[in-house]
Scaffold this motif. Structure first.
Motif, PDB file in Angstrom:
ATOM      1  N   TRP A   1       0.838  -1.206   0.000  1.00  0.00           N
ATOM      2  CA  TRP A   1       0.000   0.000   0.000  1.00  0.00           C
ATOM      3  C   TRP A   1       0.874   1.258   0.000  1.00  0.00           C
ATOM      4  O   TRP A   1       0.619   2.198  -0.761  1.00  0.00           O
ATOM      5  CB  TRP A   1      -0.908  -0.013   1.233  1.00  0.00           C
ATOM      6  N   THR A   2       1.883   1.280   0.866  1.00  0.00           N
ATOM      7  CA  THR A   2       2.758   2.451   0.969  1.00  0.00           C
ATOM      8  C   THR A   2       3.451   2.738  -0.361  1.00  0.00           C
ATOM      9  O   THR A   2       3.535   3.896  -0.807  1.00  0.00           O
ATOM     10  CB  THR A   2       3.805   2.231   2.068  1.00  0.00           C
TER      11      THR A   2
ATOM     12  N   ILE B   1       0.877   4.148  -2.877  1.00  0.00           N
ATOM     13  CA  ILE B   1       0.466   5.516  -2.515  1.00  0.00           C
ATOM     14  C   ILE B   1       1.569   6.507  -2.876  1.00  0.00           C
ATOM     15  O   ILE B   1       1.309   7.593  -3.403  1.00  0.00           O
ATOM     16  CB  ILE B   1       0.111   5.586  -1.016  1.00  0.00           C
ATOM     17  N   MET B   2       2.819   6.116  -2.620  1.00  0.00           N
ATOM     18  CA  MET B   2       3.928   6.989  -2.962  1.00  0.00           C
ATOM     19  C   MET B   2       4.066   7.155  -4.473  1.00  0.00           C
ATOM     20  O   MET B   2       4.577   8.175  -4.954  1.00  0.00           O
ATOM     21  CB  MET B   2       5.232   6.448  -2.367  1.00  0.00           C
ATOM     22  N   GLU B   3       3.612   6.170  -5.229  1.00  0.00           N
ATOM     23  CA  GLU B   3       3.672   6.253  -6.690  1.00  0.00           C
ATOM     24  C   GLU B   3       2.475   6.989  -7.279  1.00  0.00           C
ATOM     25  O   GLU B   3       2.389   7.132  -8.509  1.00  0.00           O
ATOM     26  CB  GLU B   3       3.769   4.846  -7.284  1.00  0.00           C
TER      27      GLU B   3
ATOM     28  N   VAL C   1      -1.022   6.321  -6.509  1.00  0.00           N
ATOM     29  CA  VAL C   1      -2.299   5.616  -6.579  1.00  0.00           C
ATOM     30  C   VAL C   1      -3.230   6.154  -5.493  1.00  0.00           C
ATOM     31  O   VAL C   1      -2.860   6.221  -4.319  1.00  0.00           O
ATOM     32  CB  VAL C   1      -2.108   4.096  -6.411  1.00  0.00           C
ATOM     33  N   ARG C   2      -4.427   6.525  -5.890  1.00  0.00           N
ATOM     34  CA  ARG C   2      -5.448   7.018  -4.977  1.00  0.00           C
ATOM     35  C   ARG C   2      -6.776   6.322  -5.315  1.00  0.00           C
ATOM     36  O   ARG C   2      -6.923   5.797  -6.419  1.00  0.00           O
ATOM     37  CB  ARG C   2      -5.619   8.532  -5.104  1.00  0.00           C
TER      38      ARG C   2
ATOM     39  N   ASN D   1      -4.982   7.178 -10.667  1.00  0.00           N
ATOM     40  CA  ASN D   1      -3.642   6.609 -10.637  1.00  0.00           C
ATOM     41  C   ASN D   1      -2.909   7.029 -11.906  1.00  0.00           C
ATOM     42  O   ASN D   1      -3.536   7.462 -12.876  1.00  0.00           O
ATOM     43  CB  ASN D   1      -3.714   5.080 -10.524  1.00  0.00           C
TER      44      ASN D   1
ATOM     45  N   GLY E   1      -7.656   2.209  -8.452  1.00  0.00           N
ATOM     46  CA  GLY E   1      -7.291   2.504  -7.071  1.00  0.00           C
ATOM     47  C   GLY E   1      -8.385   2.150  -6.085  1.00  0.00           C
ATOM     48  O   GLY E   1      -8.137   1.524  -5.045  1.00  0.00           O
ATOM     49  N   SER E   2      -9.625   2.533  -6.407  1.00  0.00           N
ATOM     50  CA  SER E   2     -10.737   2.248  -5.489  1.00  0.00           C
ATOM     51  C   SER E   2     -10.971   0.746  -5.363  1.00  0.00           C
ATOM     52  O   SER E   2     -11.226   0.242  -4.260  1.00  0.00           O
ATOM     53  CB  SER E   2     -12.009   2.947  -5.971  1.00  0.00           C
TER      54      SER E   2
ATOM     55  N   PHE F   1      -7.906  -0.762  -3.193  1.00  0.00           N
ATOM     56  CA  PHE F   1      -7.943  -0.458  -1.765  1.00  0.00           C
ATOM     57  C   PHE F   1      -9.156  -1.095  -1.081  1.00  0.00           C
ATOM     58  O   PHE F   1      -9.061  -1.531   0.071  1.00  0.00           O
ATOM     59  CB  PHE F   1      -7.948   1.050  -1.549  1.00  0.00           C
TER      60      PHE F   1
END
Length: 240
Positions: free
Chosen positions: A144-145, A148-150, A152-153, A157, A165-166, A169
């Protein structure tokens, strides 16, 4: 006296006819769940309801993926790791899958030793299962980390369809929550096994009949279900 005789022989009382008989079957454990503890029966019902929830999530994901006009991100690229200068696709996911499937083996042995009344081996194997589960959750947190740093939300993305992304997650987060809950309860039950609570019918939460290790088996049902669900997530989300 008749009731006492029925209790001693284990015979089921006479079944009423018609709708009253159906209602009687499902309103008590005299027939529908005879020789099955309520804890085990309720766990099966819970797992059935959880199956519907995971099925809805996966079906929704597949519907979105097949209906979107924007290209879907390539999982082999999104979930790749660079190790020693070499990019290896899905290596982290493969390790996570191996760990979780291995935990099913330790859980099955824990149930086996529980019914043999080998408290030490049963508790040790449950703790090993919990360690596997905690490792899985830790690796999922790393995954996940990284994403997210790349960028992806849940709403977008950098690689393609916004729904990626949805879906990711929601599905992996819901499964990871199940694994985390399982780890917590594995530690609780293993502690009770090691103390001998099930051998002396000690009072408290998650107790069982004296000499019975049903709670270990119930915990095993839950854990095997979590592992099975991951197989479907792995096949449909990461390999598709």
């Amino acid at each position: 006296m008749a009731d006492a005789a029925l209790a001693n022989t284990g015979a089921a009382p006479t079944r009423p006819a018609g709708w009253k008989g159906i209602a009687a079957d499902w309103s008590s454990d005299q027939r529908a769940f005879k020789n099955v503890s309520w804890g085990k029966a309720m766990m099966w019902i819970f797992l059935l309801s959880d199956t519907f929830i995971f099925s809805c999530f996966l079906l929704s994901y597949m519907t979105v993926r097949m209906s979107t006009t924007v290209p879907w991100p390539n999982p082999s690229e999104v979930f790749a790791l660079t190790i020693g200068g070499t990019t290896i696709p899905l290596i982290l996911i493969a390790i996570m899958t191996f760990i979780l499937i291995s935990s099913s083996g330790t859980m099955a042995m824990a149930v086996n030793f529980g019914y043999r009344h080998d408290r030490v081996k049963s508790a040790a194997l449950m703790l090993a299962t919990a360690a596997f589960g905690a490792t899985f959750v830790g690796m999922q947190g790393f995954e996940w980390t990284k994403l997210i740093m790349e960028g992806v939300r849940p709403w977008g993305n950098p690689w393609g369809a916004d729904q990626f992304g949805s879906s990711f997650f929601m599905i992996t987060g819901f499964h990871g929550t199940h694994v985390t809950i399982g780890v917590i309860f594995l530690i609780i039950i293993s502690r009770k096994v090691l103390r001998g609570d099930f051998d002396r019918e000690a009072r408290g939460f998650f107790t069982s009949r004296k000499g019975y290790y049903e709670n270990v088996e119930i915990m095993g049902l839950y854990w095997h279900f979590v592992d099975l669900v991951w197989v479907f997530i792995f096949a449909l989300f990461y390999l598709w």
